[in-house]
Design a protein around this motif. Structure first.
Motif, PDB file in Angstrom:
ATOM      1  N   VAL A 156       0.775  -1.279  -0.156  1.00 20.54           N
ATOM      2  CA  VAL A 156      -0.003   0.105   0.018  1.00 20.54           C
ATOM      3  C   VAL A 156       0.982   1.412   0.015  1.00 20.54           C
ATOM      4  N   PRO A 157       0.966   2.151  -1.015  1.00 18.06           N
ATOM      5  CA  PRO A 157       1.782   3.242  -1.038  1.00 18.06           C
ATOM      6  C   PRO A 157       1.191   4.658  -0.416  1.00 18.06           C
ATOM      7  N   SER A 158       2.078   5.089  -0.002  1.00 21.38           N
ATOM      8  CA  SER A 158       1.623   6.747   0.588  1.00 21.38           C
ATOM      9  C   SER A 158       0.495   6.572   1.479  1.00 21.38           C
ATOM     10  N   VAL A 159       0.654   6.008   2.543  1.00 22.05           N
ATOM     11  CA  VAL A 159      -0.162   5.847   3.702  1.00 22.05           C
ATOM     12  C   VAL A 159       0.206   7.082   4.709  1.00 22.05           C
ATOM     13  N   ARG A 160      -0.667   8.182   4.895  1.00 22.94           N
ATOM     14  CA  ARG A 160      -0.526   9.133   5.831  1.00 22.94           C
ATOM     15  C   ARG A 160      -0.042   8.400   7.369  1.00 22.94           C
ATOM     16  N   ARG A 161       0.670   9.193   8.132  1.00 25.04           N
ATOM     17  CA  ARG A 161       0.981   8.599   9.512  1.00 25.04           C
ATOM     18  C   ARG A 161       0.631   9.689  10.392  1.00 25.04           C
ATOM     19  N   LEU A 162       0.201   9.469  11.820  1.00 27.95           N
ATOM     20  CA  LEU A 162      -0.297  10.455  12.691  1.00 27.95           C
ATOM     21  C   LEU A 162       1.214  11.162  12.990  1.00 27.95           C
ATOM     22  N   ARG A 163       1.078  12.333  13.424  1.00 24.51           N
ATOM     23  CA  ARG A 163       2.227  13.201  13.790  1.00 24.51           C
ATOM     24  C   ARG A 163       3.255  12.541  14.694  1.00 24.51           C
ATOM     25  N   HIS A 164       2.705  11.916  15.549  1.00 24.90           N
ATOM     26  CA  HIS A 164       3.575  11.520  16.601  1.00 24.90           C
ATOM     27  C   HIS A 164       4.261  10.177  16.162  1.00 24.90           C
ATOM     28  N   CYS A 165       3.803   9.608  15.167  1.00 25.08           N
ATOM     29  CA  CYS A 165       4.296   8.515  14.666  1.00 25.08           C
ATOM     30  C   CYS A 165       5.792   8.458  14.050  1.00 25.08           C
ATOM     31  N   VAL A 166       6.790   7.735  14.508  1.00 28.88           N
ATOM     32  CA  VAL A 166       8.087   7.899  14.102  1.00 28.88           C
ATOM     33  C   VAL A 166       8.403   6.268  13.792  1.00 28.88           C
ATOM     34  N   ALA A 167       8.493   6.108  12.396  1.00 27.51           N
ATOM     35  CA  ALA A 167       8.621   4.597  11.832  1.00 27.51           C
ATOM     36  C   ALA A 167       9.857   4.727  10.960  1.00 27.51           C
ATOM     37  N   SER A 168      10.727   3.468  10.954  1.00 19.08           N
ATOM     38  CA  SER A 168      11.885   3.420   9.643  1.00 19.08           C
ATOM     39  C   SER A 168      11.531   2.220   8.965  1.00 19.08           C
ATOM     40  N   VAL A 169      12.244   2.078   7.880  1.00 18.61           N
ATOM     41  CA  VAL A 169      12.024   0.880   7.084  1.00 18.61           C
ATOM     42  C   VAL A 169      12.067  -0.537   7.905  1.00 18.61           C
ATOM     43  N   GLY A 170      11.490  -1.448   7.600  1.00 18.29           N
ATOM     44  CA  GLY A 170      11.578  -2.583   8.304  1.00 18.29           C
ATOM     45  C   GLY A 170      10.806  -2.680   9.785  1.00 18.29           C
ATOM     46  N   ASP A 171      10.380  -1.391  10.200  1.00 21.48           N
ATOM     47  CA  ASP A 171       9.532  -1.497  11.375  1.00 21.48           C
ATOM     48  C   ASP A 171       8.023  -1.892  11.085  1.00 21.48           C
TER      49      ASP A 171
END
Length: 81
Positions: A46-61
């Motif tokens: 699924v491309p280009s999914v918005r994230r909540l402002r506080h959400c910090v994620a890296s590739v592989g998470d």
């Protein structure tokens, strides 16, 4: 089962799936500069999914994703390792 019965069953199933909200776990495949993430779910990418402002994620998470009945997706947060 007849073709008509199978078609009715398939249409009913699709209608219920489309109108339901859900949450699921996905894996981040890319972090985009516009505040979105590319993710992969059990159903596929699924491309280009918005994230909540506080959400910090890296590739592989692994992240928690919410989907509403209109089909809108949002990454809620990263899962603990």
């Amino acid at each position: 089962m007849t073709r008509l019965a199978e078609a009715i069953q398939r249409a009913a199933h699709d209608a219920v799936v489309q109108l339901s909200a859900a949450w699921l776990v996905a894996t981040v495949t890319a972090v985009n500069g516009d505040g979105t993430l590319n993710i992969t779910t059990a159903a596929g990418p699924v491309p280009s999914v918005r994230r909540l402002r506080h959400c910090v994620a890296s590739v592989g998470d692994n992240v928690m994703v919410a989907v509403n009945s209109d089909g809108n997706w949002v990454v809620v947060g990263a899962m603990a390792p």
